[in-house]
Scaffold this active site. Sequence first.
Site, PDB file in Angstrom:
ATOM      1  N   CYS A 248       0.816  -1.220   0.000  1.00  0.00           N
ATOM      2  CA  CYS A 248       0.000   0.000   0.000  1.00  0.00           C
ATOM      3  C   CYS A 248       0.848   1.268   0.000  1.00  0.00           C
ATOM      4  O   CYS A 248       1.374   1.624  -1.045  1.00  0.00           O
ATOM      5  CB  CYS A 248      -1.002  -0.035   1.143  1.00  0.00           C
ATOM      6  SG  CYS A 248      -2.468   0.950   0.782  1.00  0.00           S
TER       7      CYS A 248
ATOM      8  N   HIS B  73      -3.815  -5.107   0.799  1.00  0.00           N
ATOM      9  CA  HIS B  73      -3.285  -5.478   2.114  1.00  0.00           C
ATOM     10  C   HIS B  73      -3.312  -6.975   2.337  1.00  0.00           C
ATOM     11  O   HIS B  73      -4.240  -7.513   2.960  1.00  0.00           O
ATOM     12  CB  HIS B  73      -4.081  -4.755   3.216  1.00  0.00           C
ATOM     13  CG  HIS B  73      -3.783  -3.314   3.302  1.00  0.00           C
ATOM     14  ND1 HIS B  73      -2.800  -2.797   4.118  1.00  0.00           N
ATOM     15  CD2 HIS B  73      -4.296  -2.268   2.618  1.00  0.00           C
ATOM     16  CE1 HIS B  73      -2.735  -1.485   3.948  1.00  0.00           C
ATOM     17  NE2 HIS B  73      -3.620  -1.144   3.033  1.00  0.00           N
TER      18      HIS B  73
ATOM     19  N   GLU C 264      -1.476  -8.579   4.342  1.00  0.00           N
ATOM     20  CA  GLU C 264      -1.172  -8.870   5.755  1.00  0.00           C
ATOM     21  C   GLU C 264      -2.437  -8.986   6.593  1.00  0.00           C
ATOM     22  O   GLU C 264      -2.431  -9.608   7.655  1.00  0.00           O
ATOM     23  CB  GLU C 264      -0.253  -7.789   6.323  1.00  0.00           C
ATOM     24  CG  GLU C 264      -0.924  -6.548   6.859  1.00  0.00           C
ATOM     25  CD  GLU C 264      -1.531  -5.640   5.770  1.00  0.00           C
ATOM     26  OE1 GLU C 264      -1.248  -5.843   4.570  1.00  0.00           O
ATOM     27  OE2 GLU C 264      -2.291  -4.724   6.148  1.00  0.00           O
TER      28      GLU C 264
HETATM   29  N1  LIG Z   1      -2.098   6.732   2.639  1.00  0.00           N
HETATM   30  C1  LIG Z   1      -2.015   6.095   1.349  1.00  0.00           C
HETATM   31  C2  LIG Z   1      -1.755   4.596   1.537  1.00  0.00           C
HETATM   32  C3  LIG Z   1      -2.963   3.895   2.130  1.00  0.00           C
HETATM   33  C4  LIG Z   1      -2.622   2.853   3.188  1.00  0.00           C
HETATM   34  O1  LIG Z   1      -1.495   2.406   3.329  1.00  0.00           O
HETATM   35  N2  LIG Z   1      -3.663   2.505   3.940  1.00  0.00           N
HETATM   36  C5  LIG Z   1      -3.604   1.555   5.029  1.00  0.00           C
HETATM   37  C6  LIG Z   1      -3.392   2.266   6.354  1.00  0.00           C
HETATM   38  C7  LIG Z   1      -3.664   1.384   7.545  1.00  0.00           C
HETATM   39  C8  LIG Z   1      -2.983   0.008   7.448  1.00  0.00           C
HETATM   40  O2  LIG Z   1      -1.739  -0.067   7.601  1.00  0.00           O
HETATM   41  O3  LIG Z   1      -3.667  -0.989   7.188  1.00  0.00           O
HETATM   42  C9  LIG Z   1      -3.286   6.312   0.530  1.00  0.00           C
HETATM   43  O4  LIG Z   1      -4.322   6.631   1.161  1.00  0.00           O
HETATM   44  O5  LIG Z   1      -3.244   6.132  -0.698  1.00  0.00           O
END
Ligand SMILES: N[C@@H](CCC(=O)NCCCC(=O)O)C(=O)O
Length: 256
Positions: A115, A223, A225
């Site tokens: 992400c 995600h 994970e």
């Molecule tokens: N902020 C960026 C990346 C989005 C992101 O990584 N969201 C997950 C945050 C919480 C987690 O770690 O699960 C965007 O909004 O594009």
Amino acid sequence: MTSKSIPIVGVICDRDIIGPHPFHIAGDKYLQAILGGSKCQPVLIPALANDLQIEQLIELVDGVLLTGGYSMVNPLHYQDEPAHPDTKLDVERDNSSLLLIKAAIEKGVPLLGICRGFQEMNVAFGGSLHQNLHHVGQFIEHREDKDLPLEQQYSESHTIKITEHGLLHTILNEKSIDVNSLHTQGVNELGDGLTVEAVAEDGLVEAFSVNSANSFAMAVQWHPEWQYKNNQHSIKIFTEFGKACANRQKVKQHNG
Ligand SMILES: N[C@@H](CCC(=O)NCCCC(=O)O)C(=O)O
């Protein structure tokens, strides 16, 4: 009692304010996926940016994980318009990740971006991002509804088409899979030397690999994970990453 040492994976931290103080933090679900999915020992890498001894640090780890995060990559890193003043940035995380990506690729250390980590890797290779996908007009909704329970925020949201005969295809042996989607930003221009591994139904790049990498170097926008144990595709991704880290550890032990 001697126990077989397991590979060590450096996990980048966010720098965030808790109460009156700055902290360096990482999400537990990433650490659990590295521990249980990749069979590696996660260690946190503080977002100390230029104060990190990167050359020394990269030799201590057998892999690097760039996690997701609620903050946005500073658009100044890809020469775009400054972020809206209300945007949550994390300059120290940006600068730390960009140094780590460079060092990991140069030294052949396995690298997995998730992400925000996917977005950082694209920028590190000269690519750019759409700062607000929902403003562009050609993309489906890629954001989560933060008012919903977490289970629903991280539930599968759209399908991705996997590039045939690519690294992700080799790992998953699937032509398409459904993934969760929790991001405001996304790839605009793909960085130099990156190969698209998957796209969403609206054409947005959802995974890529690094052509010049001597080891595993892949990034995904979703995600894996999240509750990885319940998802065969996620298990395969973390298993493959773990194998690459174990191989790095073996080579380092052999070379003394
Ligand atoms: N902020 C960026 C990346 C989005 C992101 O990584 N969201 C997950 C945050 C919480 C987690 O770690 O699960 C965007 O909004 O594009």
